[in-house]
Design an enzyme around this catalytic site. Structure first.
Site: not given
Length: 643
Positions: A289, A375, A403
């Site tokens: 990243k 979640e 979610r």
């Protein structure tokens, strides 16, 4: 990097089909130029940087090998899609990313045929890709032909349960589809959990990379000369746990790990898979990243999300603020509560810095839990802690709390467990647009029995609501607060618990009462100042609670005013609907009271600046003024104010 760096090959790419005419060496140069273009773009627009830089080579290779949009390329989360957008005919508009009327910061079906599936939440790509594969094989969308389907999912996103559900079903159906695991060791925060440890073990021993790849590659997909050697290697290490075991058990042919920045490897693997695959394949690509841009590589979050910045230095151009952010206030005051109460814990789902819990973790590392992008698990995990005698705070963005809603209902509310939900990013959030707007939590929480639902009007109120939630030990509670900075009010040393279900009068007036729930209170006060110049002095009240309602306050406002207007940063069905129900039950609507409710319009509001989005929602001070003038039948003044 230099801002004026030339991009001679990229300049010849208008659509992905143009990539077919370049050599592999030239594709490598295009990737370098695309990386520069991405940095240059985000420097002007702000947005997600690190994720896109990590998939530059992969983006070029995918579009060079496959035939998009006939072949469907689905980006999970899609915050890594800026290079993809530049290659798919949107380069001339790239500097409009995340601006009003400009390109979305995520994939969006209505924006381009090269975005077959929109996404901004994680872990949806595999399920969507399987759906496309089934639609293809059953003959739907014949105008697109029988193309390939490719899902690109990050290592953080594959930790979520939905990704496994998709993998399991795809392995069972055995449809031809390709999943690329973009393994960059990081989603937004460093990844947590057993899956991340499993992936890390795959490439922990660099000298064994090629051996592992050969041993666990999908032998049937390798070119013929390599197959026998691969079989022998696989036999030699059959007692060793190496890459691909889990995915192969789920029914996928596993290839990797491969170097996601090595164009030659990428092109060879993708071409082989395209030519030979006859079922579900998972390609495990190792990437970094922020790759290729030192400021991003050196940042803790690898340049995940940035404001506008100087491309030469990476220094972000953020305007100074005189007020703390709501997120920082939440974190600071939760720490103060936790210092006095050892039972307080904090849970987040892969967003420690976004929710401020990174600060809590520094102070209380053993009482802070990052469950990853999970979640549903996070909510039930909190329910278990609450049932076990702890005082968990579940800190999630409003849009991500959606979610875990079944768990909120079934595991928390029905059992009346005192989980405290700290709901960040309530209301409209600006450049991230409708996928990240906190529009629905008031409605979906306030309809649950015995749930305490609060909204902070300013940063001091937030401090008090943190203390209030900490004090509630017999039922679940939630408090919501917006993105960005507070309004600059004086802050208490420590929050003071509020009386449950009790609002407050902020400004006394007559004729019309405005009852605000949440952070539009400052806009209500601005509207009142402007109205006062016309001889109209509305009463302004802060409800504080959507549930339980302050019935005495509402009754008083309804009885002593001609009109009552509620305002909230949420969709219809929330606070205003509960007030209307109460007024109806009490017969107060039969007295001639004029009741109006200001809520978000029944549409998804496109990304723009927060001020522009609230203007589109008709919820700024001029809109409140106009509503007051209209409800009082001062039509000419209302028209004048709106003009």
């Amino acid at each position: 990097m230099t801002p004026d760096q030339a991009t001679p090959l990229l300049d010849r790419v208008n659509l992905p089909s143009d990539l077919k005419g370049f050599s592999d060496t030239e594709l490598r140069q295009i990737a370098d130029e695309l990386r520069h273009e991405t940095i240059s773009t985000v420097a002007e627009t702000g947005g997600h940087l690190g994720a896109g830089l990590g998939v530059v080579e992969l983006t070029v290779a995918l579009h060079a090998v496959f035939n998009t949009p006939r072949d469907r390329l689905i980006w999970d989360v899609s915050h890594q899609c800026y290079p993809h957008k530049i290659l798919t005919g949107r380069r001339p508009r790239a500097k409009t990313l995340r601006k009003g009327g400009g390109l979305s910061g995520f994939t969006k079906r209505s924006e381009s045929p090269y975005d077959p599936f929109g996404a901004a939440h994680s872990s949806t790509s595999i399920s969507a890709a399987l759906g496309f594969a089934v639609a293809r094989d059953l003959g739907a969308s014949p105008e697109h032909g029988l193309g390939d389907v490719i899902a690109v999912i990050g290592d953080g996103a594959i930790s979520a349960g939905m990704a496994y559900e998709g993998l399991n079903n795809a392995g069972h159906l055995k449809k031809r589809m390709i999943v690329i695991l973009n393994d960059n060791e990081m989603s937004i925060a460093p990844p947590t959990g057993a899956m991340s440890s499993y992936l890390s073990r795959l490439y922990a021993g660099a000298p064994f990379q090629e051996f592992k790849a050969a041993a666990k590659g999908a032998v049937s997909l390798l070119p013929e000369p390599f197959q026998e050697g691969a079989r022998r290697a696989k036999e030699l290490v059959k007692s060793v746990t190496v890459g691909g075991t889990l995915f192969e058990e789920l029914g996928f042919s596993y290839i990797g790990p491969i170097d996601g920045h090595d164009m030659e490897q990428l092109l060879n693997v993708l071409r082989t898979v395209k030519a030979r695959a006859d079922g579900p394949v998972l390609i495990h690509a190792i990437t970094r990243k922020g790759k290729g841009y030192a400021p991003a590589e050196q940042a803790k979050d690898k340049g995940h999300a940035t404001a506008k910045f100087d491309p030469a230095t990476g220094e972000q151009k953020k305007a100074p603020s005189n007020a703390p952010s709501y997120t920082r206030v939440f974190a600071d005051y939760l720490i103060r509560e936790a210092e006095a109460d050892p039972l307080i814990t904090a849970v987040t789902a892969a967003m420690p810095s976004g929710t401020g819990l990174n600060l809590f973790a520094e102070r209380f590392p053993d009482r802070t839990f990052d469950v990853g992008i999970a979640e549903q698990h996070g909510v039930t995990f909190c329910a278990g802690m609450a049932a076990g005698g702890l005082k968990p705070f579940c800190a999630l963005y409003s849009t991500f709390l959606q979610r875990g809603y079944d768990q909120v209902v079934h595991d928390v509310a029905i059992q009346r467990l005192p989980v405290r939900f700290a709901i960040d990013r309530a209301g409209l959030v600006g450049a991230d647009g409708p996928t990240h707007a906190g529009s629905f939590d008031i409605a979906f929480l306030a309809n649950l029995p015995d749930f305490v639902v609060m909204a902070a009007a300013d940063e001091a109120e937030l401090a008090h609501m943190v203390a209030t939630a900490a004090s509630i030990d017999d039922r679940p509670s939630a408090f919501r607060f917006p993105r960005g900075e507070g309004v600059g009010v004086e802050m208490p040393e420590r929050g003071t618990p509020l009386e449950i279900g009790k609002g407050r009068i902020v400004r006394e007036g007559s004729r019309v009462a405005i009852l605000s729930f949440g952070a539009r209170l400052s806009e209500c006060l601005r509207a009142a100042e402007n109205l006062a110049a016309r001889g109209i002095t509305p009463t302004i009240a802060d409800a504080r609670f959507a549930k339980p309602l302050d019935q005495n306050l509402i009754r008083d406002l309804a009885t002593n005013h001609e009109a009552l207007i509620t305002i909230e940063e949420g969709a219809v069905g929330g606070f205003g609907s509960h007030v209307a129900q109460f007024l109806s039950d009490e017969g107060l609507l039969d007295t001639g009271l004029k009741f109006r409710s200001m809520v978000f319009p029944d549409t998804f509001i496109d990304h723009d600046s927060p001020a522009s989005m609230y203007a589109a929602a008709a919820m700024n001070a001029p809109d409140i003024e106009a509503k007051v003038l209209k409800v009082l039948d001062i039509a000419s003044l209302a028209a004048e104010r709106r003009a």
